[in-house]
Design a protein around this motif. Structure first.
Motif, short mmCIF file in Angstrom:
data_model
loop_
_atom_site.label_atom_id
_atom_site.label_comp_id
_atom_site.label_asym_id
_atom_site.label_seq_id
_atom_site.Cartn_x
_atom_site.Cartn_y
_atom_site.Cartn_z
N LYS A 2 0.83 -1.20 0.00
CA LYS A 2 0.00 0.00 0.00
C LYS A 2 0.86 1.25 0.00
O LYS A 2 0.46 2.30 -0.50
CB LYS A 2 -0.92 0.01 1.22
CG LYS A 2 -2.01 -1.01 1.18
CD LYS A 2 -2.88 -0.92 2.40
CE LYS A 2 -3.93 -2.01 2.39
NZ LYS A 2 -4.79 -1.93 3.55
N LYS A 3 2.06 1.12 0.53
CA LYS A 3 2.99 2.23 0.60
C LYS A 3 3.37 2.74 -0.81
O LYS A 3 3.64 3.92 -0.98
CB LYS A 3 4.23 1.75 1.36
CG LYS A 3 5.34 2.72 1.47
CD LYS A 3 6.48 2.08 2.25
CE LYS A 3 7.73 2.90 2.14
NZ LYS A 3 8.86 2.28 2.81
N TYR A 4 3.38 1.85 -1.81
CA TYR A 4 3.78 2.21 -3.17
C TYR A 4 2.61 2.52 -4.10
O TYR A 4 2.77 3.24 -5.08
CB TYR A 4 4.62 1.09 -3.78
CG TYR A 4 5.88 0.82 -3.01
CD1 TYR A 4 6.92 1.75 -2.99
CD2 TYR A 4 6.03 -0.34 -2.26
CE1 TYR A 4 8.07 1.51 -2.27
CE2 TYR A 4 7.18 -0.59 -1.55
CZ TYR A 4 8.20 0.35 -1.55
OH TYR A 4 9.33 0.11 -0.84
N ARG A 6 -0.34 4.21 -3.47
CA ARG A 6 -0.85 5.57 -3.38
C ARG A 6 0.06 6.56 -4.13
O ARG A 6 -0.45 7.34 -4.94
CB ARG A 6 -1.01 5.96 -1.90
CG ARG A 6 -1.59 7.36 -1.71
CD ARG A 6 -1.85 7.61 -0.24
NE ARG A 6 -2.16 8.86 0.30
CZ ARG A 6 -2.43 10.02 -0.24
NH1 ARG A 6 -2.42 10.15 -1.50
NH2 ARG A 6 -2.71 11.09 0.43
N PRO A 7 1.38 6.57 -3.94
CA PRO A 7 2.23 7.49 -4.71
C PRO A 7 2.16 7.23 -6.23
O PRO A 7 2.21 8.17 -7.02
CB PRO A 7 3.64 7.23 -4.18
CG PRO A 7 3.45 6.62 -2.83
CD PRO A 7 2.16 5.88 -2.91
#
Length: 185
Positions: A2-4, A6-7
């Motif tokens: 999820k960390k990657y 969204r950006p």
């Protein structure tokens, strides 16, 4: 993970909006030009032609434009991508020189302007230099049975200084010049 995501989504949406704004800006600028972004069209013998795309003229009563590496096909714009020492390229240039000297027997190889023997980067350049047009005066005047002075006058009337680069030589749009010849009748 999820960390990657969204950006990546934010970057994608940001780039789509930037590219979209740029595209709309260019489209808007094109719409305020005299041709409304469609290119300059002139009518010759009832047929519309684009003056900003090189056309092929081979009959002696017309001025000939720059050679085209793409056979004047606007859908496939491009150069030959052959270097100045490529044997095929050199053979093509020599063939163009020989053809020009046959078509213009009053001229010599020393006087041939470079734009009559080399194709432009796009292969669709609609213009030639004033010197290239003047090189063809005798042939055109003889084929049309008009004076060389009249042909020189037409070249002068159609010469343009519309260059982006300062101090660039004058140019002549071949299609417009040939249309002016047709209007002499």
């Amino acid at each position: 993970m999820k960390k990657y995501i969204r950006p990546a989504i934010v970057l994608t949406l940001g780039m789509v909006s930037v590219i979209g704004v740029y595209t709309l800006f260019v489209f808007g600028i094109a719409k305020i030009t005299p041709e409304k972004g469609l290119g300059e069209q002139i009518t010759i013998n009832g047929k519309k032609q684009y003056a900003n795309i090189g056309q092929q003229f081979s009959l002696p009563q017309y001025f000939h434009g720059r050679p085209s590496a793409v056979n004047y096909n606007a859908a496939g714009s491009g150069g030959s991508n052959k270097g100045p020492n490529n044997p095929e390229y050199l053979a093509d240039v020599q063939k163009r020189i020989d053809t020009l000297l046959i078509q213009n027997p009053t001229m010599t190889e020393v006087k041939i302007p470079v734009d009559l023997i080399t194709a432009s980067g796009s292969g669709l350049d609609p213009n030639i230099s004033v010197q290239a047009a003047e090189f063809q005066i005798d042939r055109v005047a003889k084929a049309r049975n008009i004076s060389t002075e009249k042909v020189k006058e037409l070249i002068a009337q159609n010469a343009s200084d519309e260059n982006i680069v300062f101090f660039a030589p004058q140019k002549v749009n071949v299609l417009k010049l040939n249309a002016a010849l047709e209007n002499l009748k």
